[in-house]
Design a protein around this motif. Structure first.
Motif, PDB file in Angstrom:
ATOM      1  N   THR A  26      28.156  30.532  30.480  1.00 53.73           N
ATOM      2  CA  THR A  26      28.870  30.861  29.240  1.00 53.73           C
ATOM      3  C   THR A  26      29.983  31.878  29.460  1.00 53.73           C
ATOM      4  O   THR A  26      30.690  32.210  28.510  1.00 53.73           O
ATOM      5  CB  THR A  26      27.890  31.407  28.184  1.00 53.73           C
ATOM      6  OG1 THR A  26      27.256  32.583  28.712  1.00 53.73           O
ATOM      7  CG2 THR A  26      26.839  30.361  27.821  1.00 53.73           C
ATOM      8  N   ASP A  27      30.138  32.341  30.688  1.00 56.52           N
ATOM      9  CA  ASP A  27      31.148  33.372  30.962  1.00 56.52           C
ATOM     10  C   ASP A  27      32.059  33.000  32.128  1.00 56.52           C
ATOM     11  O   ASP A  27      32.568  33.847  32.838  1.00 56.52           O
ATOM     12  CB  ASP A  27      30.475  34.708  31.245  1.00 56.52           C
ATOM     13  CG  ASP A  27      29.521  34.656  32.439  1.00 56.52           C
ATOM     14  OD1 ASP A  27      29.244  33.535  32.943  1.00 56.52           O
ATOM     15  OD2 ASP A  27      29.050  35.714  32.866  1.00 56.52           O
ATOM     16  N   TYR A  28      32.285  31.683  32.305  1.00 54.39           N
ATOM     17  CA  TYR A  28      33.161  31.222  33.374  1.00 54.39           C
ATOM     18  C   TYR A  28      34.614  31.542  32.987  1.00 54.39           C
ATOM     19  O   TYR A  28      35.014  31.347  31.835  1.00 54.39           O
ATOM     20  CB  TYR A  28      32.989  29.710  33.572  1.00 54.39           C
ATOM     21  CG  TYR A  28      33.549  29.221  34.877  1.00 54.39           C
ATOM     22  CD1 TYR A  28      32.839  29.374  36.057  1.00 54.39           C
ATOM     23  CD2 TYR A  28      34.791  28.611  34.937  1.00 54.39           C
ATOM     24  CE1 TYR A  28      33.351  28.927  37.267  1.00 54.39           C
ATOM     25  CE2 TYR A  28      35.308  28.159  36.134  1.00 54.39           C
ATOM     26  CZ  TYR A  28      34.577  28.323  37.301  1.00 54.39           C
ATOM     27  OH  TYR A  28      35.100  27.885  38.499  1.00 54.39           O
ATOM     28  N   PRO A  29      35.423  32.040  33.923  1.00 58.19           N
ATOM     29  CA  PRO A  29      36.802  32.424  33.570  1.00 58.19           C
ATOM     30  C   PRO A  29      37.628  31.231  33.073  1.00 58.19           C
ATOM     31  O   PRO A  29      37.670  30.181  33.707  1.00 58.19           O
ATOM     32  CB  PRO A  29      37.379  32.942  34.889  1.00 58.19           C
ATOM     33  CG  PRO A  29      36.204  33.255  35.750  1.00 58.19           C
ATOM     34  CD  PRO A  29      35.107  32.331  35.317  1.00 58.19           C
ATOM     35  N   THR A  30      38.251  31.404  31.936  1.00 55.52           N
ATOM     36  CA  THR A  30      39.158  30.392  31.403  1.00 55.52           C
ATOM     37  C   THR A  30      40.447  30.423  32.214  1.00 55.52           C
ATOM     38  O   THR A  30      40.950  31.502  32.524  1.00 55.52           O
ATOM     39  CB  THR A  30      39.481  30.690  29.920  1.00 55.52           C
ATOM     40  OG1 THR A  30      38.253  30.783  29.190  1.00 55.52           O
ATOM     41  CG2 THR A  30      40.340  29.600  29.303  1.00 55.52           C
ATOM     42  N   PRO A  31      41.001  29.254  32.571  1.00 48.28           N
ATOM     43  CA  PRO A  31      42.284  29.257  33.275  1.00 48.28           C
ATOM     44  C   PRO A  31      43.340  30.011  32.461  1.00 48.28           C
ATOM     45  O   PRO A  31      43.425  29.863  31.242  1.00 48.28           O
ATOM     46  CB  PRO A  31      42.643  27.777  33.393  1.00 48.28           C
ATOM     47  CG  PRO A  31      41.322  27.059  33.294  1.00 48.28           C
ATOM     48  CD  PRO A  31      40.490  27.903  32.366  1.00 48.28           C
ATOM     49  N   ASP A  32      44.123  30.822  33.138  1.00 52.20           N
ATOM     50  CA  ASP A  32      45.156  31.623  32.478  1.00 52.20           C
ATOM     51  C   ASP A  32      46.353  30.738  32.144  1.00 52.20           C
ATOM     52  O   ASP A  32      46.993  30.193  33.045  1.00 52.20           O
ATOM     53  CB  ASP A  32      45.587  32.766  33.398  1.00 52.20           C
ATOM     54  CG  ASP A  32      46.655  33.656  32.796  1.00 52.20           C
ATOM     55  OD1 ASP A  32      47.052  33.435  31.630  1.00 52.20           O
ATOM     56  OD2 ASP A  32      47.098  34.574  33.499  1.00 52.20           O
ATOM     57  N   PRO A  33      46.671  30.578  30.862  1.00 47.13           N
ATOM     58  CA  PRO A  33      47.799  29.716  30.493  1.00 47.13           C
ATOM     59  C   PRO A  33      49.146  30.213  31.038  1.00 47.13           C
ATOM     60  O   PRO A  33      50.059  29.425  31.229  1.00 47.13           O
ATOM     61  CB  PRO A  33      47.788  29.723  28.966  1.00 47.13           C
ATOM     62  CG  PRO A  33      46.893  30.816  28.557  1.00 47.13           C
ATOM     63  CD  PRO A  33      46.010  31.153  29.711  1.00 47.13           C
ATOM     64  N   GLN A  34      49.235  31.507  31.332  1.00 40.87           N
ATOM     65  CA  GLN A  34      50.475  32.064  31.880  1.00 40.87           C
ATOM     66  C   GLN A  34      50.619  31.772  33.374  1.00 40.87           C
ATOM     67  O   GLN A  34      51.698  31.944  33.936  1.00 40.87           O
ATOM     68  CB  GLN A  34      50.528  33.578  31.648  1.00 40.87           C
ATOM     69  CG  GLN A  34      50.407  33.981  30.194  1.00 40.87           C
ATOM     70  CD  GLN A  34      51.518  33.392  29.336  1.00 40.87           C
ATOM     71  OE1 GLN A  34      52.677  33.375  29.726  1.00 40.87           O
ATOM     72  NE2 GLN A  34      51.154  32.888  28.168  1.00 40.87           N
TER      73      GLN A  34
END
Length: 163
Positions: A26-34
């Motif tokens: 539940t805490d996997y890093p979301t890809p950074d849109p930037q």
């Protein structure tokens, strides 16, 4: 501006093996849109396809760098775009279907060559999108003026007759 959380839910494989190595995080890093690579989009997934080949990746028969987010087929809405092409025909909010690694997550980075944005996807309710992406594209071609019939996809059956 679409809110994108810093962490997301995902099915992660940190070691090869049987189905017990599939870990719901539940805490996997979301890809950074930037930080998207050029000519990629970030998709907020509405569904993920489950395919037999996913078991080959999980078991290590088709090796992938560990850890990785499972799945390689899905769809949802574009929430971020990084494109060097000024003539792209898609935009944030478009519904897309794709074939790219990492679909067992809330967000997936997808190369623009690996997805289709389609009015058909707005026509089909997301709850019924259990067919393969390839079938969605074939159905789209059928709707554009051809009769198309397909059945016997794997163990399931799919039948479309379009007039």
């Amino acid at each position: 501006m679409v809110f994108i959380p810093q962490a997301m839910k995902a099915i992660v494989i940190r070691e090869n093996g049987d189905a017990t190595v599939l870990k719901y995080e539940t805490d996997y890093p979301t890809p950074d849109p930037q930080s998207l690579p050029s000519d990629h989009v970030l998709v907020k997934n509405e569904y993920a396809g489950i395919n037999f080949i996913d078991t080959y990746h999980r078991k290590g028969l088709y090796p992938r760098k560990l850890p990785f987010v499972a799945g390689q087929e899905g769809g949802g809405r574009i929430v971020a775009i990084q494109s060097s092409n000024a003539t792209i025909s898609f935009k944030i909010g478009d519904r897309v279907a794709y074939s790219a690694f990492g679909s067992y997550a809330q967000y997936t980075v997808v190369p623009i060559t690996k997805f289709r944005s389609s009015q058909l996807l707005d026509w089909i309710q997301k709850e019924t999108l259990h067919m393969s992406i390839d079938q969605v594209f074939k159905l789209e071609n059928a709707i554009q003026g051809h009769l198309y019939l397909e059945s016997g996809q794997s163990k399931g059956k799919l039948l479309f007759i379009i007039e």
